[in-house]
Design a protein around this motif. Structure first.
Motif, short mmCIF file in Angstrom:
data_model
loop_
_atom_site.label_atom_id
_atom_site.label_comp_id
_atom_site.label_asym_id
_atom_site.label_seq_id
_atom_site.Cartn_x
_atom_site.Cartn_y
_atom_site.Cartn_z
N ALA B 114 -9.19 3.93 24.30
CA ALA B 114 -8.28 4.18 23.18
C ALA B 114 -8.87 5.22 22.24
O ALA B 114 -10.08 5.28 22.02
N GLY B 118 -4.21 5.01 18.93
CA GLY B 118 -3.93 4.62 20.32
C GLY B 118 -4.38 3.22 20.67
O GLY B 118 -3.94 2.65 21.68
N CYS B 203 -4.75 5.33 25.94
CA CYS B 203 -3.80 5.79 24.93
C CYS B 203 -4.56 6.47 23.80
O CYS B 203 -5.54 5.95 23.28
N GLY B 204 -4.05 7.65 23.45
CA GLY B 204 -4.68 8.42 22.37
C GLY B 204 -4.04 9.79 22.33
O GLY B 204 -3.02 10.02 22.99
N GLU B 206 -3.07 13.54 23.27
CA GLU B 206 -2.96 14.07 24.63
C GLU B 206 -4.25 14.74 25.09
O GLU B 206 -4.65 14.62 26.25
N MET B 209 -6.69 12.13 26.16
CA MET B 209 -6.29 11.53 27.43
C MET B 209 -6.63 12.48 28.59
O MET B 209 -7.08 12.05 29.64
N SER B 229 -0.14 6.06 28.01
CA SER B 229 1.06 5.87 27.21
C SER B 229 1.40 7.18 26.52
O SER B 229 0.59 7.73 25.79
N GLU B 231 3.91 9.86 24.21
CA GLU B 231 4.69 9.81 22.98
C GLU B 231 5.60 11.03 22.88
O GLU B 231 5.17 12.15 23.12
#
Lengths: 369, 272
Positions: B114, B118, B203-204, B206, B209, B229, B231
């Motif tokens: 994370a 995130g 998740c965090g 882009e 990630m 994940s 957004e």
């Protein structure tokens, strides 16, 4: 199913019957120099004796020396204006003494009877059905209006210069979703309509027009007109491999080139009969207690469309054009199992700088082959 | 097909609002009915006068009587949310979206990565994974924040460190910070998991990630075992407004959780 025939003068009886049955009759009518859809109460409001001339960025309405009711192609409005209205209240909320209440706005619009819409528009309704009423969530307003609506399309007996429905399976003959499909036949001696009932219970609509079973000769006359129309489409798209090509070449320099011409005016998305994107807006009264949420059509060409905390994801012209074209001809297949384009040609006609999707797709095909 | 009005919120009441960090707070809501959701799903929160925003659910799936969201104050709606007091009412629509792949974790090591806020959508997954540790392999949580003061769920994180491998790193810190510094990818170590079988949930931002995926790929973690994940701007959350489109996906209904195999081609393209 049996094909019927009725005389052209009987259209008025049809309109009257639909109104008696509680429908609002939505049909093409000349207004402000274009044939648009609007509510009519009389066949005299149909664009009889008019034809349109369309080209890239060009639309002109002209008088003809014929008495045909449906001698034109599509104007800027489509049924989506009625089934999926813009500026419509979705719900209201009221806050008082710390309590919040939210209630859906009822939609008490009368059912619509679409008379004289085109096969490509019929197809566009089917395309929007998959988005707005057949997904995991159904849009309440669209689904309600759609379910109550009656469709009496008229086959195209003339192809416009921006038309390419034969490439996209959208016409020129109505093949699905209709209650009654008409073909207008006019020559020196006769002026009549052929009628194909789409459902058993729509046969009773024919009584008011004193329709009789059509002869083989009359049916052939109608068929010839449709075939002639299919043969003289103004444009075409070779759809083979287009979906894969657009998904593959997201970084192609041609997007940049289109981005230089595209003004991001959103016209193509507003006139498109399948574009469904919407924005919501809250209207608060001065007390701050009452809010109404409305829905407006939105466009992927708007900078705000992809806004999230501090910036827009698609901030260049080319990225927004790419989104639109790629969505219509590529992503739509993955999302809804078919193309998002029905070949009506509106986006070509109403583009102020004359960008032509059929040409741009062909450019990609040439540059990537 | 769901025929109720998916666009109209139901009313929820604020039970508690708790400051997490300088700009982030956790909102606990009560709903008229128990609120069942899956880890990784999100809600649309509506504040009269401010509008609606998509916010991931951060609570415990076994506690459907308290609906928890951890929110960073970044815009109009989130500013309205931070101003709420216990007893205030707001609108909620949801839950929406594809959850974290809790159905494929049994018998496997799980790596949770994370960055910043995130961690909020990952917290329900960490809680659920922690509760079923007997059924899964090793559980590792790696968390990167801007500074020690920006760490979410700081007290809870200490408990996680006792129960399984949980490591944090920060970008900047005062000299009193004794922990890790630098990017989150530095904490990814194959000592913690079996790269040939691990399920990774990320998740965090882009960019974070992207680097995490690169590290995992280098260790031999296959694309379809890396979950992230995404957004995007959301208005309807029901797959009908078009705003959240990401290539051929609607983030609201096809995501927000995707496996990397699904989005690999899009990930490298700007402005998708």
């Amino acid at each position: 199913m049996q094909v019927y025939r009725f005389e052209a003068d009987a259209l008025n009886a049809l309109i009257a019957t639909l109104r008696e049955r509680g429908y609002k009759v939505i049909a093409p009518t000349p207004m402000d120099g274009a044939v648009v859809l609007g509510e009519i109460t009389d066949a005299g409001q149909l664009p009889r004796g008019y034809c349109d001339e369309q080209e890239k960025g060009v639309y002109r309405l002209k008088k003809t020396d014929r008495d045909a009711f449906f001698d034109f192609n599509v104007g800027p409005r489509s049924p989506k204006r009625y089934l999926f209205p813009t500026n419509h209240v979705l719900w209201r909320s009221r806050q008082e003494n710390g309590r919040l209440e939210i209630y859906s706005e009822s939609d008490d619009e009368k059912p619509f009877a679409f008379l004289g819409i085109r096969p490509c528009e019929m197809k566009a309704v089917a395309v929007q059905d998959r988005v707005l009423s057949k997904g995991p969530f159904a849009d309440r307003i669209y689904s309600n209006r759609r379910q109550k609506a009656l469709f009496i399309p008229v086959d195209c007996t003339r192809a416009g210069k921006t038309c390419f429905c034969t490439s996209m399976g959208g016409g020129p003959e109505a093949t699905e979703g209709y209650h009654l499909a008409l073909t207008e036949v006019i020559d020196e001696n006769r002026h009549f309509f052929l009628a194909r009932p789409g459902e058993e219970n729509s046969v009773n609509l024919l009584e008011c027009m004193q329709a009789v079973p059509a002869t083989a000769e009359e049916i052939k006359q109608g068929r010839d007109l449709i075939e002639k129309t299919a043969a003289c489409m103004g444009r075409e798209v070779n759809t083979a491999g287009v979906a894969e090509m657009l998904a593959e070449y997201r970084d192609h320099p041609h997007w940049e080139e289109i981005g230089k011409r595209c003004m991001n005016c959103t016209n193509c998305t507003m006139v498109c009969p399948t574009c469904f994107c919407f924005e919501v807006e809250d209207h608060n009264d001065l007390t701050g207690q009452n809010t109404e949420r409305t829905r407006q059509w939105d466009s992927c060409f708007n900078l705000s469309f992809t806004y999230q905390h501090g910036g827009s994801v698609r901030h260049t012209n080319k990225a927004r054009y790419r989104q639109w074209l790629t969505h219509k001809f590529s992503a739509w297949h993955d999302q809804f199992g078919e193309s998002g384009c029905v070949g009506c040609g509106r986006c070509i006609t109403w583009c102020p700088v004359g960008i032509d999707v059929t040409e741009e797709i062909q450019m990609f095909q040439e540059k990537t082959s | 097909m769901i025929t109720t009005d998916v666009l109209a919120p139901v009313v929820a009441t604020v039970r508690e609002i708790q400051q997490e960090t300088q700009d982030t707070f956790t909102l606990t809501l009560e709903t008229p009915e128990p609120f069942n959701f899956k880890p990784g799903q999100f809600n649309m929160l509506y504040i009269p006068g401010a509008g609606e925003a998509a916010v991931s659910i951060s609570g415990d799936v076994t506690q459907p009587h308290e609906l928890i969201h951890t929110i960073r104050e970044v815009g109009n709606v989130t500013r309205g949310l931070v101003a709420l007091k216990p007893g205030d009412q707001l609108g909620v629509r949801g839950p929406f979206g594809r959850p974290w792949p809790m159905d494929v974790v049994d018998g496997r090591d799980v790596l949770v990565i994370a960055g910043g806020i995130g961690l909020a959508p990952l917290r329900p997954a960490v809680l659920a994974l922690s509760a079923k540790r007997a059924e899964i392999g090793r559980l590792t949580v790696i968390y990167g924040a801007r500074s020690p003061e920006d760490m979410l769920y700081a007290r809870e994180f200490l408990g996680w460190k006792d129960a399984f491998v949980a490591r944090a790193t920060v970008d900047t810190a005062s000299p009193s910070w004794r922990g890790n510094m630098g990017v989150v990818t530095k904490l990814i170590s194959p000592v913690d998991f079996d790269p040939t079988r691990v399920i990774a949930m990320i998740c965090g931002p882009e960019i974070m990630m992207r680097f995490a995926i690169r590290s995992l790929s280098a260790l031999g973690v296959e694309d379809d075992r890396i979950f992230l994940s995404m957004e995007r701007n959301m208005k309807c959350a029901a797959g009908i407004c078009g705003h959240c489109q990401y290539g051929n996906y609607f983030v609201c209904k096809d995501g927000p959780v995707f496996d990397y195999d699904q989005v690999r081609k899009l990930f490298g393209v700007k402005e998708v």
